[in-house]
Design a protein around this motif. Structure first.
Motif, PDB file in Angstrom:
ATOM      1  N   ALA A 134       0.906  -1.049  -0.001  1.00 33.36           N
ATOM      2  CA  ALA A 134      -0.156   0.015   0.160  1.00 33.36           C
ATOM      3  C   ALA A 134       0.751   1.262   0.000  1.00 33.36           C
ATOM      4  O   ALA A 134       1.867   1.426   0.727  1.00 33.36           O
ATOM      5  CB  ALA A 134      -0.961   0.162   1.236  1.00 33.36           C
ATOM      6  N   ILE A 135       0.687   2.255  -0.881  1.00 30.63           N
ATOM      7  CA  ILE A 135       1.124   3.581  -1.125  1.00 30.63           C
ATOM      8  C   ILE A 135       0.415   4.339  -0.095  1.00 30.63           C
ATOM      9  O   ILE A 135      -0.794   4.727  -0.526  1.00 30.63           O
ATOM     10  CB  ILE A 135       1.315   4.013  -2.400  1.00 30.63           C
ATOM     11  CG1 ILE A 135       2.290   2.950  -3.000  1.00 30.63           C
ATOM     12  CG2 ILE A 135       2.056   5.361  -2.270  1.00 30.63           C
ATOM     13  CD1 ILE A 135       2.275   3.345  -4.612  1.00 30.63           C
ATOM     14  N   ASN A 136       0.894   4.990   0.853  1.00 33.15           N
ATOM     15  CA  ASN A 136       0.167   5.901   1.688  1.00 33.15           C
ATOM     16  C   ASN A 136      -0.178   7.331   0.999  1.00 33.15           C
ATOM     17  O   ASN A 136       0.311   7.451   0.026  1.00 33.15           O
ATOM     18  CB  ASN A 136       1.057   6.561   2.807  1.00 33.15           C
ATOM     19  CG  ASN A 136       1.040   5.248   4.083  1.00 33.15           C
ATOM     20  OD1 ASN A 136       0.442   4.407   3.879  1.00 33.15           O
ATOM     21  ND2 ASN A 136       2.208   5.208   4.993  1.00 33.15           N
ATOM     22  N   SER A 137      -1.333   7.854   1.251  1.00 42.32           N
ATOM     23  CA  SER A 137      -1.759   8.945   0.713  1.00 42.32           C
ATOM     24  C   SER A 137      -1.438  10.405   1.325  1.00 42.32           C
ATOM     25  O   SER A 137      -1.091  10.307   2.453  1.00 42.32           O
ATOM     26  CB  SER A 137      -3.360   9.071   0.592  1.00 42.32           C
ATOM     27  OG  SER A 137      -3.925   9.007   2.054  1.00 42.32           O
ATOM     28  N   THR A 138      -1.465  11.532   0.623  1.00 40.82           N
ATOM     29  CA  THR A 138      -0.947  12.669   1.168  1.00 40.82           C
ATOM     30  C   THR A 138      -1.879  13.601   0.828  1.00 40.82           C
ATOM     31  O   THR A 138      -2.572  13.605  -0.220  1.00 40.82           O
ATOM     32  CB  THR A 138       0.361  13.242   0.640  1.00 40.82           C
ATOM     33  OG1 THR A 138       0.598  14.243   1.382  1.00 40.82           O
ATOM     34  CG2 THR A 138       0.435  13.208  -0.838  1.00 40.82           C
ATOM     35  N   ASN A 139      -2.247  14.595   1.528  1.00 41.16           N
ATOM     36  CA  ASN A 139      -3.141  15.896   1.143  1.00 41.16           C
ATOM     37  C   ASN A 139      -2.506  17.009   0.762  1.00 41.16           C
ATOM     38  O   ASN A 139      -3.099  17.786   0.474  1.00 41.16           O
ATOM     39  CB  ASN A 139      -4.261  16.088   2.310  1.00 41.16           C
ATOM     40  CG  ASN A 139      -3.202  16.611   3.649  1.00 41.16           C
ATOM     41  OD1 ASN A 139      -2.182  16.828   3.524  1.00 41.16           O
ATOM     42  ND2 ASN A 139      -4.196  16.759   4.617  1.00 41.16           N
ATOM     43  N   LYS A 140      -1.176  16.846   0.578  1.00 40.25           N
ATOM     44  CA  LYS A 140      -0.396  18.072  -0.059  1.00 40.25           C
ATOM     45  C   LYS A 140       0.603  17.594  -0.694  1.00 40.25           C
ATOM     46  O   LYS A 140       1.391  16.654  -0.472  1.00 40.25           O
ATOM     47  CB  LYS A 140       0.221  18.887   1.096  1.00 40.25           C
ATOM     48  CG  LYS A 140       0.861  19.963   0.847  1.00 40.25           C
ATOM     49  CD  LYS A 140       1.473  20.874   1.872  1.00 40.25           C
ATOM     50  CE  LYS A 140       2.051  21.991   1.576  1.00 40.25           C
ATOM     51  NZ  LYS A 140       2.557  22.891   2.669  1.00 40.25           N
ATOM     52  N   ALA A 141       0.727  17.903  -1.956  1.00 39.74           N
ATOM     53  CA  ALA A 141       1.779  17.841  -3.230  1.00 39.74           C
ATOM     54  C   ALA A 141       3.160  18.142  -2.472  1.00 39.74           C
ATOM     55  O   ALA A 141       3.190  19.424  -1.862  1.00 39.74           O
ATOM     56  CB  ALA A 141       1.609  18.232  -4.440  1.00 39.74           C
TER      57      ALA A 141
END
Length: 206
Positions: A28-35
Motif C-alpha cells: 500500500a502506498i500511503n496518501s497525502t493531502n499536500k503535493a
C-alpha cells in the motif's frame, strides 16, 4: 489504551517496507493531502506520511500519492548522486516504461525485445528533480561537467498515465557509493528490468 492508539496511528502514517517483496503481496502506498515541493529533499515534514523502504548503503525510497499523482523520492548519502529509474508496467498495452532521472530526464519503452533509445526531456505525464549541474572540473581529458552530490531524487507520475488502482513497479537507485565504488540497488531486491513478474505490486491506499 490511549498510548496504544497513538502508536498505531504513528505506524500507519509512515510504513516501512523491506527490500524483499513477495510477488503475491500488494504494498500500500500511503496518501497525502499536500503535493511535495520538488527541491531535492525528501526528509522534510512533507514526506512524513509516505510509505518508506530501506535499501543498502543508507539508501531510502519514499512513495506517496494523492488523487492525481504518484510521488517518489530516493535519498542517499552526502557523497551519492541518487540517480533513480522507475519501471512501470502499462496494464493496457503490456509495454514496460522506464522513467529515468539523472542529469537528464528521459523515458524508454520495452515492447518485448529490447529497451528503446531514451526519449530525453519529451516528458509525457511525469516529471522529476534531476541531478543539478555544479560547474566544471579538471580531468585527464580536459574540463568536464560536474554534478551536485547529496541531493535527493524526486519524481511525479500522473496517475492518468497508467490505468488502475494497483501498479506493477520496479525501482532502481544508482550512483550510490558503497564499498569504494559506485553501485545500484533495486526494489524488489532481485527484480529484473525486463521481467515484470519479478516486480512488486503497489496499490493506492486511502
Amino acid at each position: 489504551m490511549k498510548n496504544m492508539s497513538k502508536l498505531l496511528l504513528l505506524c500507519a502514517s509512515l510504513s516501512f517496507v523491506t527490500s524483499e517483496a513477495n510477488a503475491s503481496e500488494v504494498i500500500a502506498i500511503n496518501s497525502t493531502n499536500k503535493a511535495p515541493l520538488f527541491d531535492g529533499r525528501c526528509d522534510k515534514e512533507e514526506w512524513q506520511s509516505a510509505t518508506k523502504f530501506e535499501l543498502p548503503a543508507q539508501t531510502s525510497v519514499y512513495l506517496m500519492h494523492d488523487k492525481y499523482s504518484l510521488y517518489v523520492c530516493a535519498k542517499g548519502k552526502s557523497e551519492d548522486y541518487a540517480v533513480i529509474d522507475i519501471y512501470i508496467e502499462n496494464a493496457e498495452t503490456g509495454h514496460l516504461h522506464r522513467l529515468h532521472a539523472s542529469a537528464q530526464l528521459s523515458e524508454r519503452l520495452f515492447k518485448g525485445k529490447k529497451w528503446s533509445e531514451p526519449d530525453r526531456w519529451n516528458l509525457k505525464d511525469w516529471s522529476g528533480f534531476w541531478v543539478p549541474y555544479a560547474g566544471t572540473e579538471d580531468s585527464e581529458d580536459g574540463r568536464r561537467p560536474k554534478f551536485l552530490k547529496g541531493s535527493h531524487r524526486e519524481m511525479q507520475v500522473l496517475r492518468k498515465k497508467f490505468v488502475g488502482e494497483t501498479w506493477n513497479i520496479m525501482i532502481s537507485v544508482s550512483g550510490i557509493y558503497h564499498e569504494k565504488r559506485s553501485t545500484a540497488f533495486s526494489f524488489p531486491e532481485k527484480a529484473v528490468d525486463t521481467d515484470k513478474s519479478t516486480w512488486a505490486k503497489f496499490s493506492f491506499a486511502y
